[in-house]
Design a protein around this motif. Structure first.
Motif, PDB file in Angstrom:
ATOM      1  N   GLU A   3       0.822  -1.218   0.000  1.00  0.00           N
ATOM      2  CA  GLU A   3       0.000   0.000   0.000  1.00  0.00           C
ATOM      3  C   GLU A   3       0.850   1.260   0.000  1.00  0.00           C
ATOM      4  O   GLU A   3       0.495   2.256  -0.612  1.00  0.00           O
ATOM      5  CB  GLU A   3      -0.925   0.010   1.221  1.00  0.00           C
ATOM      6  CG  GLU A   3      -1.979  -1.077   1.168  1.00  0.00           C
ATOM      7  CD  GLU A   3      -2.925  -1.025   2.349  1.00  0.00           C
ATOM      8  OE1 GLU A   3      -2.912  -0.028   3.098  1.00  0.00           O
ATOM      9  OE2 GLU A   3      -3.672  -1.999   2.526  1.00  0.00           O
ATOM     10  N   HIS A   4       1.919   1.245   0.770  1.00  0.00           N
ATOM     11  CA  HIS A   4       2.797   2.416   0.841  1.00  0.00           C
ATOM     12  C   HIS A   4       4.206   1.943   0.551  1.00  0.00           C
ATOM     13  O   HIS A   4       4.677   0.985   1.165  1.00  0.00           O
ATOM     14  CB  HIS A   4       2.771   3.032   2.247  1.00  0.00           C
ATOM     15  CG  HIS A   4       1.418   3.505   2.656  1.00  0.00           C
ATOM     16  ND1 HIS A   4       0.962   4.762   2.393  1.00  0.00           N
ATOM     17  CD2 HIS A   4       0.420   2.868   3.303  1.00  0.00           C
ATOM     18  CE1 HIS A   4      -0.264   4.900   2.864  1.00  0.00           C
ATOM     19  NE2 HIS A   4      -0.614   3.756   3.419  1.00  0.00           N
ATOM     20  N   ASP A  10       7.447   6.406  -0.190  1.00  0.00           N
ATOM     21  CA  ASP A  10       6.362   7.186   0.421  1.00  0.00           C
ATOM     22  C   ASP A  10       6.757   7.571   1.844  1.00  0.00           C
ATOM     23  O   ASP A  10       6.630   8.724   2.251  1.00  0.00           O
ATOM     24  CB  ASP A  10       5.055   6.379   0.482  1.00  0.00           C
ATOM     25  CG  ASP A  10       4.488   6.096  -0.895  1.00  0.00           C
ATOM     26  OD1 ASP A  10       4.846   6.834  -1.829  1.00  0.00           O
ATOM     27  OD2 ASP A  10       3.700   5.136  -1.018  1.00  0.00           O
ATOM     28  N   ASP A  65       2.477  13.572  -1.068  1.00  0.00           N
ATOM     29  CA  ASP A  65       1.862  12.305  -0.674  1.00  0.00           C
ATOM     30  C   ASP A  65       0.364  12.320  -0.996  1.00  0.00           C
ATOM     31  O   ASP A  65      -0.175  11.365  -1.551  1.00  0.00           O
ATOM     32  CB  ASP A  65       2.103  12.105   0.836  1.00  0.00           C
ATOM     33  CG  ASP A  65       1.743  10.716   1.280  1.00  0.00           C
ATOM     34  OD1 ASP A  65       2.374   9.778   0.776  1.00  0.00           O
ATOM     35  OD2 ASP A  65       0.824  10.567   2.109  1.00  0.00           O
ATOM     36  N   TRP A  66      -0.294  13.422  -0.666  1.00  0.00           N
ATOM     37  CA  TRP A  66      -1.744  13.545  -0.897  1.00  0.00           C
ATOM     38  C   TRP A  66      -2.058  13.430  -2.385  1.00  0.00           C
ATOM     39  O   TRP A  66      -3.035  12.798  -2.793  1.00  0.00           O
ATOM     40  CB  TRP A  66      -2.211  14.902  -0.337  1.00  0.00           C
ATOM     41  CG  TRP A  66      -3.676  15.150  -0.397  1.00  0.00           C
ATOM     42  CD1 TRP A  66      -4.618  14.802   0.525  1.00  0.00           C
ATOM     43  CD2 TRP A  66      -4.390  15.852  -1.444  1.00  0.00           C
ATOM     44  NE1 TRP A  66      -5.856  15.219   0.135  1.00  0.00           N
ATOM     45  CE2 TRP A  66      -5.746  15.867  -1.072  1.00  0.00           C
ATOM     46  CE3 TRP A  66      -4.013  16.455  -2.634  1.00  0.00           C
ATOM     47  CZ2 TRP A  66      -6.734  16.476  -1.860  1.00  0.00           C
ATOM     48  CZ3 TRP A  66      -4.996  17.053  -3.425  1.00  0.00           C
ATOM     49  CH2 TRP A  66      -6.331  17.062  -3.031  1.00  0.00           C
ATOM     50  N   ASP A  93      -2.962  10.202  -4.593  1.00  0.00           N
ATOM     51  CA  ASP A  93      -4.347   9.746  -4.789  1.00  0.00           C
ATOM     52  C   ASP A  93      -4.397   8.226  -5.003  1.00  0.00           C
ATOM     53  O   ASP A  93      -4.930   7.730  -6.000  1.00  0.00           O
ATOM     54  CB  ASP A  93      -4.967  10.484  -5.987  1.00  0.00           C
ATOM     55  CG  ASP A  93      -6.487  10.326  -6.025  1.00  0.00           C
ATOM     56  OD1 ASP A  93      -7.053   9.731  -5.088  1.00  0.00           O
ATOM     57  OD2 ASP A  93      -7.096  10.787  -7.007  1.00  0.00           O
ATOM     58  N   ARG A  94      -3.845   7.508  -4.032  1.00  0.00           N
ATOM     59  CA  ARG A  94      -3.705   6.061  -4.212  1.00  0.00           C
ATOM     60  C   ARG A  94      -5.061   5.359  -4.203  1.00  0.00           C
ATOM     61  O   ARG A  94      -5.963   5.745  -3.465  1.00  0.00           O
ATOM     62  CB  ARG A  94      -2.840   5.467  -3.095  1.00  0.00           C
ATOM     63  CG  ARG A  94      -1.437   5.983  -3.095  1.00  0.00           C
ATOM     64  CD  ARG A  94      -0.648   5.380  -1.957  1.00  0.00           C
ATOM     65  NE  ARG A  94       0.627   6.052  -1.827  1.00  0.00           N
ATOM     66  CZ  ARG A  94       0.806   7.178  -1.150  1.00  0.00           C
ATOM     67  NH1 ARG A  94      -0.211   7.749  -0.530  1.00  0.00           N
ATOM     68  NH2 ARG A  94       1.984   7.738  -1.080  1.00  0.00           N
ATOM     69  N   HIS A 100      -6.046   2.654  -2.794  1.00  0.00           N
ATOM     70  CA  HIS A 100      -6.540   2.144  -1.505  1.00  0.00           C
ATOM     71  C   HIS A 100      -6.982   3.262  -0.568  1.00  0.00           C
ATOM     72  O   HIS A 100      -7.550   2.987   0.492  1.00  0.00           O
ATOM     73  CB  HIS A 100      -5.503   1.244  -0.832  1.00  0.00           C
ATOM     74  CG  HIS A 100      -4.226   1.938  -0.493  1.00  0.00           C
ATOM     75  ND1 HIS A 100      -4.072   2.691   0.628  1.00  0.00           N
ATOM     76  CD2 HIS A 100      -3.054   1.998  -1.166  1.00  0.00           C
ATOM     77  CE1 HIS A 100      -2.844   3.185   0.636  1.00  0.00           C
ATOM     78  NE2 HIS A 100      -2.217   2.789  -0.432  1.00  0.00           N
ATOM     79  N   ASP A 101      -6.728   4.521  -0.938  1.00  0.00           N
ATOM     80  CA  ASP A 101      -7.222   5.637  -0.119  1.00  0.00           C
ATOM     81  C   ASP A 101      -8.579   6.134  -0.608  1.00  0.00           C
ATOM     82  O   ASP A 101      -9.142   7.061  -0.031  1.00  0.00           O
ATOM     83  CB  ASP A 101      -6.241   6.822  -0.173  1.00  0.00           C
ATOM     84  CG  ASP A 101      -4.961   6.536   0.594  1.00  0.00           C
ATOM     85  OD1 ASP A 101      -5.025   5.728   1.543  1.00  0.00           O
ATOM     86  OD2 ASP A 101      -3.903   7.102   0.228  1.00  0.00           O
ATOM     87  N   ARG A 102      -9.102   5.551  -1.664  1.00  0.00           N
ATOM     88  CA  ARG A 102     -10.310   6.116  -2.282  1.00  0.00           C
ATOM     89  C   ARG A 102     -11.607   5.577  -1.703  1.00  0.00           C
ATOM     90  O   ARG A 102     -12.686   6.080  -2.037  1.00  0.00           O
ATOM     91  CB  ARG A 102     -10.286   5.851  -3.799  1.00  0.00           C
ATOM     92  CG  ARG A 102      -9.158   6.581  -4.488  1.00  0.00           C
ATOM     93  CD  ARG A 102      -9.179   6.345  -5.985  1.00  0.00           C
ATOM     94  NE  ARG A 102      -7.889   6.724  -6.557  1.00  0.00           N
ATOM     95  CZ  ARG A 102      -7.374   6.237  -7.665  1.00  0.00           C
ATOM     96  NH1 ARG A 102      -8.051   5.322  -8.361  1.00  0.00           N
ATOM     97  NH2 ARG A 102      -6.209   6.635  -8.096  1.00  0.00           N
ATOM     98  N   ASP A 151     -13.221  16.151  -0.126  1.00  0.00           N
ATOM     99  CA  ASP A 151     -11.906  15.860   0.455  1.00  0.00           C
ATOM    100  C   ASP A 151     -11.302  17.123   1.061  1.00  0.00           C
ATOM    101  O   ASP A 151     -10.726  17.104   2.139  1.00  0.00           O
ATOM    102  CB  ASP A 151     -10.990  15.363  -0.660  1.00  0.00           C
ATOM    103  CG  ASP A 151     -10.423  14.010  -0.335  1.00  0.00           C
ATOM    104  OD1 ASP A 151     -10.904  13.385   0.612  1.00  0.00           O
ATOM    105  OD2 ASP A 151      -9.490  13.591  -1.032  1.00  0.00           O
TER     106      ASP A 151
END
Ligand SMILES: CC(C)(COP(=O)(O)OP(=O)(O)OC[C@H]1O[C@@H](n2cnc3c(N)ncnc32)[C@H](O)[C@@H]1OP(=O)(O)O)[C@@H](O)C(=O)NCCC(=O)NCCS
Length: 410
Positions: A30-31, A35, A192-193, A196-197, A199-201, A243
Protein backbone atom coordinates in the motif's frame (compact mmCIF):
# COMPACT_ATOMS: atom_id res chain seq x y z
CA UNK A 1 12.73 -5.32 30.42
CA UNK A 2 15.66 -3.61 28.74
CA UNK A 3 15.52 -2.12 25.30
CA UNK A 4 17.17 0.76 23.55
CA UNK A 5 15.34 3.81 22.20
CA UNK A 6 16.89 5.71 19.29
CA UNK A 7 15.98 7.11 15.87
CA UNK A 8 15.83 4.61 13.06
CA UNK A 9 18.46 4.89 10.35
CA UNK A 10 17.60 5.11 6.69
CA UNK A 11 19.07 1.61 6.17
CA UNK A 12 16.76 0.17 8.82
CA UNK A 13 13.68 1.92 7.48
CA UNK A 14 12.20 -1.18 5.75
CA UNK A 15 12.38 -3.09 9.08
CA UNK A 16 10.98 -0.11 10.99
CA UNK A 17 8.03 0.10 8.60
CA UNK A 18 7.41 -3.62 8.80
CA UNK A 19 6.94 -3.32 12.58
CA UNK A 20 4.21 -0.70 11.98
CA UNK A 21 2.34 -2.75 9.39
CA UNK A 22 0.80 -5.39 11.62
CA UNK A 23 -0.43 -3.11 14.47
CA UNK A 24 -1.98 -0.67 11.96
CA UNK A 25 -3.24 -3.40 9.67
CA UNK A 26 -1.79 -2.23 6.39
CA UNK A 27 0.41 -4.20 4.08
CA UNK A 28 3.69 -3.43 2.35
CA UNK A 29 2.25 -2.87 -1.10
CA UNK A 30 0.00 0.00 0.00
CA UNK A 31 2.80 2.42 0.84
CA UNK A 32 6.24 2.19 -0.68
CA UNK A 33 9.49 2.81 1.10
CA UNK A 34 9.77 6.03 -0.90
CA UNK A 35 6.36 7.19 0.42
CA UNK A 36 7.58 6.86 4.00
CA UNK A 37 10.96 8.32 3.20
CA UNK A 38 9.14 11.31 1.74
CA UNK A 39 7.05 12.18 4.79
CA UNK A 40 8.88 10.88 7.88
CA UNK A 41 11.35 13.09 9.74
CA UNK A 42 13.94 10.41 10.46
CA UNK A 43 15.68 12.29 13.27
CA UNK A 44 12.31 12.44 15.07
CA UNK A 45 11.57 8.72 14.81
CA UNK A 46 11.95 6.40 17.78
CA UNK A 47 12.78 2.75 17.28
CA UNK A 48 12.49 0.52 20.35
CA UNK A 49 15.20 -2.13 19.96
CA UNK A 50 15.08 -5.42 21.83
CA UNK A 51 18.22 -7.05 23.29
CA UNK A 52 18.52 -9.26 20.18
CA UNK A 53 18.65 -6.15 17.96
CA UNK A 54 15.10 -6.44 16.60
CA UNK A 55 12.93 -3.34 16.26
CA UNK A 56 9.78 -3.95 18.33
CA UNK A 57 8.29 -0.48 18.72
CA UNK A 58 7.99 2.67 16.62
CA UNK A 59 7.07 6.32 17.06
CA UNK A 60 7.67 9.58 15.24
CA UNK A 61 6.78 13.24 15.15
CA UNK A 62 6.17 15.96 12.60
CA UNK A 63 7.44 19.49 13.10
CA UNK A 64 4.30 21.60 13.00
CA UNK A 65 3.12 25.14 13.40
CA UNK A 66 -0.23 25.07 15.23
CA UNK A 67 -2.76 27.88 14.91
CA UNK A 68 -4.05 29.17 18.25
CA UNK A 69 -6.95 31.36 19.41
CA UNK A 70 -6.05 34.86 18.23
CA UNK A 71 -4.69 33.48 14.95
CA UNK A 72 -1.14 33.27 16.23
CA UNK A 73 0.92 30.12 15.90
CA UNK A 74 3.09 28.01 18.17
CA UNK A 75 5.67 25.31 17.45
CA UNK A 76 4.10 21.91 18.04
CA UNK A 77 5.09 18.26 17.63
CA UNK A 78 2.63 16.05 15.78
CA UNK A 79 3.07 12.58 17.29
CA UNK A 80 2.57 9.76 14.81
CA UNK A 81 3.24 6.08 13.88
CA UNK A 82 3.08 4.89 17.50
CA UNK A 83 3.13 1.09 17.57
CA UNK A 84 4.43 -1.75 19.68
CA UNK A 85 4.64 -5.16 18.13
CA UNK A 86 2.14 -7.72 19.48
CA UNK A 87 4.98 -9.93 20.73
CA UNK A 88 6.09 -7.13 23.09
CA UNK A 89 2.89 -5.36 24.09
CA UNK A 90 2.04 -4.35 27.68
CA UNK A 91 5.62 -4.42 28.88
CA UNK A 92 5.97 -0.67 29.16
CA UNK A 93 7.50 0.08 25.75
CA UNK A 94 4.86 2.68 24.85
CA UNK A 95 5.32 4.35 28.23
CA UNK A 96 9.10 4.54 27.71
CA UNK A 97 8.69 5.90 24.17
CA UNK A 98 6.24 8.55 25.38
CA UNK A 99 8.62 9.69 28.11
CA UNK A 100 11.57 9.74 25.71
CA UNK A 101 9.56 11.61 23.09
CA UNK A 102 8.15 14.28 25.44
CA UNK A 103 11.69 14.95 26.72
CA UNK A 104 12.86 15.34 23.14
CA UNK A 105 9.98 17.66 22.24
CA UNK A 106 10.71 19.79 25.32
CA UNK A 107 14.41 19.93 24.38
CA UNK A 108 13.45 21.15 20.91
CA UNK A 109 11.57 24.04 22.52
CA UNK A 110 8.12 22.99 21.30
CA UNK A 111 5.61 23.89 24.04
CA UNK A 112 2.84 21.63 22.74
CA UNK A 113 2.45 18.07 21.42
CA UNK A 114 -0.50 16.87 19.38
CA UNK A 115 -1.82 13.52 18.29
CA UNK A 116 -4.80 11.68 16.94
CA UNK A 117 -5.55 8.53 18.92
CA UNK A 118 -6.38 5.11 17.54
CA UNK A 119 -8.08 4.42 20.90
CA UNK A 120 -9.16 7.21 23.19
CA UNK A 121 -8.18 5.46 26.45
CA UNK A 122 -4.48 5.40 25.73
CA UNK A 123 -3.05 8.91 25.98
CA UNK A 124 -4.59 10.63 29.02
CA UNK A 125 -2.04 8.90 31.24
CA UNK A 126 0.70 10.70 29.33
CA UNK A 127 -0.95 14.12 29.80
CA UNK A 128 -2.84 14.46 26.51
CA UNK A 129 -6.31 16.00 26.72
CA UNK A 130 -9.04 15.90 24.11
CA UNK A 131 -9.01 19.43 22.69
CA UNK A 132 -10.73 19.26 19.31
CA UNK A 133 -13.80 17.36 18.17
CA UNK A 134 -14.48 16.71 14.50
CA UNK A 135 -17.82 16.19 12.77
CA UNK A 136 -18.99 14.17 9.78
CA UNK A 137 -21.97 15.44 7.81
CA UNK A 138 -24.21 14.40 4.97
CA UNK A 139 -26.39 16.77 2.97
CA UNK A 140 -29.33 15.38 1.01
CA UNK A 141 -29.23 17.29 -2.26
CA UNK A 142 -32.98 17.17 -3.07
CA UNK A 143 -33.86 20.31 -1.11
CA UNK A 144 -30.41 21.75 -0.49
CA UNK A 145 -30.50 25.44 -1.32
CA UNK A 146 -28.85 28.37 0.42
CA UNK A 147 -30.89 30.89 2.38
CA UNK A 148 -28.46 33.64 1.27
CA UNK A 149 -26.70 33.19 -2.06
CA UNK A 150 -22.92 33.56 -1.90
CA UNK A 151 -21.65 37.02 -2.76
CA UNK A 152 -18.21 35.73 -3.67
CA UNK A 153 -18.28 36.84 -7.31
CA UNK A 154 -15.50 35.43 -9.47
CA UNK A 155 -15.92 31.97 -10.91
CA UNK A 156 -15.46 28.28 -10.23
CA UNK A 157 -13.70 26.05 -12.70
CA UNK A 158 -12.72 22.42 -12.89
CA UNK A 159 -8.96 22.24 -13.15
CA UNK A 160 -6.25 19.69 -13.74
CA UNK A 161 -4.39 18.01 -10.92
CA UNK A 162 -1.30 20.01 -11.92
CA UNK A 163 -3.15 23.33 -11.61
CA UNK A 164 -4.53 22.24 -8.26
CA UNK A 165 -1.04 21.33 -7.11
CA UNK A 166 0.13 24.80 -8.07
CA UNK A 167 -2.59 26.70 -6.19
CA UNK A 168 -4.05 24.55 -3.39
CA UNK A 169 -1.09 24.73 -0.97
CA UNK A 170 -1.24 28.54 -0.99
CA UNK A 171 -5.02 28.61 -0.44
CA UNK A 172 -4.69 26.17 2.44
CA UNK A 173 -1.77 27.97 4.00
CA UNK A 174 -3.65 31.29 4.16
CA UNK A 175 -6.78 29.65 5.51
CA UNK A 176 -5.15 27.48 8.21
CA UNK A 177 -3.80 30.60 9.89
CA UNK A 178 -7.39 31.54 10.77
CA UNK A 179 -8.33 28.15 12.24
CA UNK A 180 -7.27 27.23 15.79
CA UNK A 181 -6.28 23.57 15.75
CA UNK A 182 -5.00 23.66 12.15
CA UNK A 183 -1.39 22.85 11.31
CA UNK A 184 0.82 23.71 8.35
CA UNK A 185 1.29 21.19 5.57
CA UNK A 186 4.80 20.48 4.33
CA UNK A 187 5.45 20.11 0.59
CA UNK A 188 5.99 16.42 1.30
CA UNK A 189 2.44 16.21 2.72
CA UNK A 190 1.05 17.56 -0.54
CA UNK A 191 3.21 15.24 -2.64
CA UNK A 192 1.86 12.30 -0.67
CA UNK A 193 -1.74 13.54 -0.90
CA UNK A 194 -1.48 14.07 -4.64
CA UNK A 195 -0.61 10.39 -5.16
CA UNK A 196 -4.35 9.75 -4.79
CA UNK A 197 -3.71 6.06 -4.21
CA UNK A 198 -6.37 3.53 -5.08
CA UNK A 199 -6.54 2.14 -1.51
CA UNK A 200 -7.22 5.64 -0.12
CA UNK A 201 -10.31 6.12 -2.28
CA UNK A 202 -12.74 4.02 -0.24
CA UNK A 203 -14.33 2.60 -3.37
CA UNK A 204 -14.93 6.05 -4.88
CA UNK A 205 -13.46 7.69 -7.97
CA UNK A 206 -10.15 9.45 -8.36
CA UNK A 207 -10.31 13.06 -7.22
CA UNK A 208 -11.79 15.91 -9.15
CA UNK A 209 -10.33 19.36 -8.53
CA UNK A 210 -11.99 22.77 -8.60
CA UNK A 211 -10.55 26.24 -8.09
CA UNK A 212 -12.33 29.49 -7.29
CA UNK A 213 -10.89 32.60 -8.90
CA UNK A 214 -11.81 36.16 -8.02
CA UNK A 215 -12.65 38.76 -10.68
CA UNK A 216 -8.95 39.60 -11.01
CA UNK A 217 -8.21 35.94 -11.84
CA UNK A 218 -6.50 35.18 -8.50
CA UNK A 219 -7.13 31.77 -7.00
CA UNK A 220 -8.80 32.15 -3.59
CA UNK A 221 -10.67 28.88 -3.06
CA UNK A 222 -10.29 25.17 -3.75
CA UNK A 223 -12.32 21.99 -3.63
CA UNK A 224 -11.25 18.38 -4.14
CA UNK A 225 -13.78 15.57 -4.19
CA UNK A 226 -14.58 12.06 -5.24
CA UNK A 227 -17.80 10.55 -6.56
CA UNK A 228 -19.37 7.15 -6.12
CA UNK A 229 -21.68 5.48 -8.61
CA UNK A 230 -24.67 3.63 -7.27
CA UNK A 231 -28.32 3.25 -8.19
CA UNK A 232 -31.32 1.78 -6.39
CA UNK A 233 -34.49 0.94 -8.32
CA UNK A 234 -33.13 3.07 -11.14
CA UNK A 235 -32.69 6.11 -8.86
CA UNK A 236 -29.28 7.69 -8.31
CA UNK A 237 -27.70 7.05 -4.93
CA UNK A 238 -24.43 8.65 -6.00
CA UNK A 239 -22.34 10.35 -3.37
CA UNK A 240 -20.22 13.46 -3.66
CA UNK A 241 -17.40 13.05 -1.14
CA UNK A 242 -15.62 16.24 -0.17
CA UNK A 243 -11.91 15.86 0.46
CA UNK A 244 -10.79 19.47 0.71
CA UNK A 245 -12.90 22.64 0.82
CA UNK A 246 -11.19 25.93 1.68
CA UNK A 247 -11.73 29.51 0.62
CA UNK A 248 -10.33 32.86 1.59
CA UNK A 249 -13.63 33.77 3.30
CA UNK A 250 -17.09 32.43 4.12
CA UNK A 251 -18.60 33.62 0.82
CA UNK A 252 -16.10 31.66 -1.25
CA UNK A 253 -16.60 28.57 0.92
CA UNK A 254 -20.40 28.94 0.52
CA UNK A 255 -19.92 29.06 -3.27
CA UNK A 256 -17.88 25.84 -3.06
CA UNK A 257 -20.56 24.16 -0.95
CA UNK A 258 -23.23 25.27 -3.41
CA UNK A 259 -21.24 23.62 -6.19
CA UNK A 260 -21.30 20.34 -4.25
CA UNK A 261 -25.05 20.03 -3.96
CA UNK A 262 -25.98 21.67 -7.26
CA UNK A 263 -24.90 18.55 -9.09
CA UNK A 264 -27.39 16.49 -11.03
CA UNK A 265 -27.28 12.76 -10.31
CA UNK A 266 -25.86 13.34 -6.83
CA UNK A 267 -28.02 12.02 -4.03
CA UNK A 268 -25.85 12.88 -1.02
CA UNK A 269 -22.92 15.14 -0.24
CA UNK A 270 -20.59 13.57 2.32
CA UNK A 271 -18.14 15.72 4.31
CA UNK A 272 -15.94 14.12 6.97
CA UNK A 273 -13.60 15.64 9.52
CA UNK A 274 -15.24 19.05 9.41
CA UNK A 275 -15.53 21.60 12.25
CA UNK A 276 -18.38 21.10 14.74
CA UNK A 277 -19.60 24.65 14.04
CA UNK A 278 -19.58 24.23 10.25
CA UNK A 279 -21.33 27.40 8.96
CA UNK A 280 -23.11 25.62 6.09
CA UNK A 281 -25.67 24.31 8.60
CA UNK A 282 -26.88 27.86 9.14
CA UNK A 283 -26.85 28.76 5.48
CA UNK A 284 -29.08 25.96 4.24
CA UNK A 285 -32.68 27.05 3.63
CA UNK A 286 -33.75 23.65 4.99
CA UNK A 287 -31.20 22.81 7.72
CA UNK A 288 -32.72 19.36 8.24
CA UNK A 289 -31.14 18.32 4.94
CA UNK A 290 -27.86 18.31 6.82
CA UNK A 291 -27.33 15.34 9.11
CA UNK A 292 -24.49 15.11 11.59
CA UNK A 293 -23.55 11.46 11.17
CA UNK A 294 -20.71 11.43 13.69
CA UNK A 295 -18.85 13.56 16.21
CA UNK A 296 -15.47 12.13 17.14
CA UNK A 297 -12.41 12.95 19.22
CA UNK A 298 -9.94 14.37 16.72
CA UNK A 299 -7.02 16.25 18.25
CA UNK A 300 -5.38 15.45 21.59
CA UNK A 301 -3.31 18.26 23.05
CA UNK A 302 -0.38 17.90 25.48
CA UNK A 303 0.92 21.07 27.11
CA UNK A 304 4.65 20.62 27.74
CA UNK A 305 5.71 24.17 28.61
CA UNK A 306 2.75 25.90 30.29
CA UNK A 307 4.32 29.38 30.31
CA UNK A 308 5.22 29.33 26.61
CA UNK A 309 1.96 27.69 25.52
CA UNK A 310 -0.34 29.99 27.46
CA UNK A 311 1.46 33.19 26.48
CA UNK A 312 1.39 32.17 22.79
CA UNK A 313 -2.43 32.32 22.45
CA UNK A 314 -4.86 35.19 22.89
CA UNK A 315 -7.89 35.30 25.20
CA UNK A 316 -11.61 36.03 24.95
CA UNK A 317 -11.68 38.59 27.79
CA UNK A 318 -9.08 40.71 29.55
CA UNK A 319 -8.46 38.89 32.82
CA UNK A 320 -5.90 37.20 35.04
CA UNK A 321 -6.38 33.75 36.53
CA UNK A 322 -4.09 31.63 38.67
CA UNK A 323 -4.28 28.00 37.59
CA UNK A 324 -2.77 25.16 39.59
CA UNK A 325 -1.88 22.35 37.20
CA UNK A 326 -0.98 18.79 38.20
CA UNK A 327 1.20 16.77 35.86
CA UNK A 328 1.69 13.19 37.00
CA UNK A 329 3.72 12.08 33.98
CA UNK A 330 6.08 15.09 33.99
CA UNK A 331 5.93 16.27 37.64
CA UNK A 332 8.33 19.17 37.04
CA UNK A 333 5.58 20.85 35.01
CA UNK A 334 3.20 20.84 38.00
CA UNK A 335 2.74 24.18 39.70
CA UNK A 336 0.76 27.37 39.92
CA UNK A 337 0.66 29.64 36.89
CA UNK A 338 -0.66 33.18 36.60
CA UNK A 339 -2.20 33.51 33.14
CA UNK A 340 -2.88 37.07 32.15
CA UNK A 341 -4.20 38.16 28.78
CA UNK A 342 -6.76 39.57 26.43
CA UNK A 343 -7.45 39.98 22.74
CA UNK A 344 -4.02 41.40 21.93
CA UNK A 345 -1.63 40.38 24.67
CA UNK A 346 -0.82 37.45 26.98
CA UNK A 347 1.70 36.45 29.61
CA UNK A 348 2.08 33.41 31.81
CA UNK A 349 4.49 32.96 34.72
CA UNK A 350 4.88 30.64 37.66
CA UNK A 351 3.55 32.11 40.90
CA UNK A 352 3.14 31.36 44.62
CA UNK A 353 -0.21 33.12 44.76
CA UNK A 354 -3.26 31.07 45.74
CA UNK A 355 -5.00 29.32 42.85
CA UNK A 356 -8.34 30.38 41.37
CA UNK A 357 -8.73 27.00 39.65
CA UNK A 358 -7.05 23.60 39.96
CA UNK A 359 -6.89 21.03 37.20
CA UNK A 360 -4.69 18.38 35.63
CA UNK A 361 -2.37 19.07 32.71
CA UNK A 362 -4.84 16.95 30.72
CA UNK A 363 -7.66 19.42 31.38
CA UNK A 364 -5.39 22.35 30.49
CA UNK A 365 -4.81 20.62 27.15
CA UNK A 366 -8.58 20.19 26.69
CA UNK A 367 -9.34 23.91 27.13
CA UNK A 368 -6.23 25.27 25.40
CA UNK A 369 -7.69 25.71 21.90
CA UNK A 370 -11.10 26.91 23.09
CA UNK A 371 -13.00 23.78 22.02
CA UNK A 372 -14.10 22.71 25.51
CA UNK A 373 -15.33 25.04 28.27
CA UNK A 374 -13.83 24.85 31.76
CA UNK A 375 -17.40 24.56 33.07
CA UNK A 376 -18.00 21.40 31.04
CA UNK A 377 -14.97 19.83 32.73
CA UNK A 378 -16.00 21.25 36.12
CA UNK A 379 -19.38 19.58 35.77
CA UNK A 380 -17.53 16.35 34.98
CA UNK A 381 -15.58 16.88 38.24
CA UNK A 382 -12.31 17.39 36.40
CA UNK A 383 -11.65 21.08 37.25
CA UNK A 384 -12.10 22.58 40.71
CA UNK A 385 -13.11 26.17 41.40
CA UNK A 386 -11.30 27.70 44.37
CA UNK A 387 -12.18 31.39 43.92
CA UNK A 388 -15.97 31.84 43.63
CA UNK A 389 -16.86 33.01 40.12
CA UNK A 390 -13.52 31.88 38.63
CA UNK A 391 -15.15 29.15 36.53
CA UNK A 392 -17.41 31.59 34.73
CA UNK A 393 -14.50 33.97 34.18
CA UNK A 394 -12.43 31.07 32.84
CA UNK A 395 -15.18 30.13 30.36
CA UNK A 396 -15.10 33.64 28.88
CA UNK A 397 -11.31 33.92 29.12
CA UNK A 398 -10.45 30.68 27.29
CA UNK A 399 -13.33 31.04 24.79
CA UNK A 400 -12.52 31.40 21.12
CA UNK A 401 -14.47 31.41 17.88
CA UNK A 402 -14.58 29.70 15.46
CA UNK A 403 -14.43 26.27 17.11
CA UNK A 404 -11.02 24.66 16.73
CA UNK A 405 -10.77 22.30 13.81
CA UNK A 406 -8.21 19.62 13.02
CA UNK A 407 -7.96 20.23 9.30
CA UNK A 408 -5.17 17.76 8.68
CA UNK A 409 -4.78 14.19 9.91
CA UNK A 410 -1.27 12.93 10.55
C1 LIG B 1 -1.25 1.04 21.85
C2 LIG B 1 0.11 0.35 21.93
C3 LIG B 1 1.17 1.24 21.27
C4 LIG B 1 0.44 0.16 23.41
O1 LIG B 1 1.82 -0.26 23.57
P1 LIG B 1 2.32 -1.06 24.88
O2 LIG B 1 3.80 -1.10 24.82
O3 LIG B 1 1.58 -2.34 24.97
O4 LIG B 1 1.87 -0.09 26.05
P2 LIG B 1 2.51 -0.06 27.54
O5 LIG B 1 2.83 -1.46 27.97
O6 LIG B 1 3.66 0.90 27.59
O7 LIG B 1 1.30 0.51 28.36
C5 LIG B 1 1.33 1.74 29.04
C6 LIG B 1 -0.01 1.95 29.66
O8 LIG B 1 -0.99 2.17 28.64
C7 LIG B 1 -2.05 1.20 28.78
N1 LIG B 1 -2.49 0.86 27.41
C8 LIG B 1 -1.70 0.46 26.42
N2 LIG B 1 -2.45 0.23 25.33
C9 LIG B 1 -3.72 0.53 25.64
C10 LIG B 1 -4.93 0.46 24.94
N3 LIG B 1 -4.97 0.08 23.65
N4 LIG B 1 -6.05 0.84 25.60
C11 LIG B 1 -6.02 1.21 26.88
N5 LIG B 1 -4.87 1.27 27.61
C12 LIG B 1 -3.75 0.93 26.99
C13 LIG B 1 -1.43 0.04 29.50
O9 LIG B 1 -2.41 -0.72 30.14
C14 LIG B 1 -0.52 0.74 30.47
O10 LIG B 1 -1.33 1.26 31.53
P3 LIG B 1 -0.77 1.59 32.99
O11 LIG B 1 0.13 2.76 32.80
O12 LIG B 1 -1.98 1.92 33.77
O13 LIG B 1 -0.03 0.38 33.44
C15 LIG B 1 0.12 -1.03 21.23
O14 LIG B 1 -0.87 -1.84 21.82
C16 LIG B 1 -0.17 -0.97 19.73
O15 LIG B 1 0.75 -0.90 18.95
N6 LIG B 1 -1.48 -0.98 19.35
C17 LIG B 1 -1.88 -0.95 17.93
C18 LIG B 1 -1.48 0.36 17.23
C19 LIG B 1 -2.04 1.57 17.95
O16 LIG B 1 -3.19 1.61 18.34
N7 LIG B 1 -1.17 2.57 18.11
C20 LIG B 1 -1.53 3.84 18.71
C21 LIG B 1 -1.65 4.81 17.58
S1 LIG B 1 -2.34 6.35 18.09
Amino acid sequence: MTFELRPTTDDELPLFIRVMEDPFGFHGGEHTLEDFRGVLELDRTIAAIDTDGAIVGTAGAFTFELTLPGNLTVAAAGVTIVTVHATHRRRGILRSMMRHQLDDIAARGEPVALLTASESLIYGRFGYGLGVLGANYTIATDHATLIRPPTAGGRLRLCTKEEFEEHAPGVYDRRRRQIPGAVNRADTWWTDWLHDREHDRGGASERWHVLHENDAGEVDGMLAYRRTRDTEHGLSRNQFRIDELYGRDDEIEAALWQYTFEHDLIHTVVAKGRPVDEPIRWRLADPRQLTTTDVVDDLWVRIIDVEAAMSARRYGTTDRLVVEAHDEFRPATSGRYAIEGGADHAACTRTDEPADLTMGIVELGCIYLGGVTPTALHRARRIDEITPGAMQRADAFFASTPSPWMTTGF
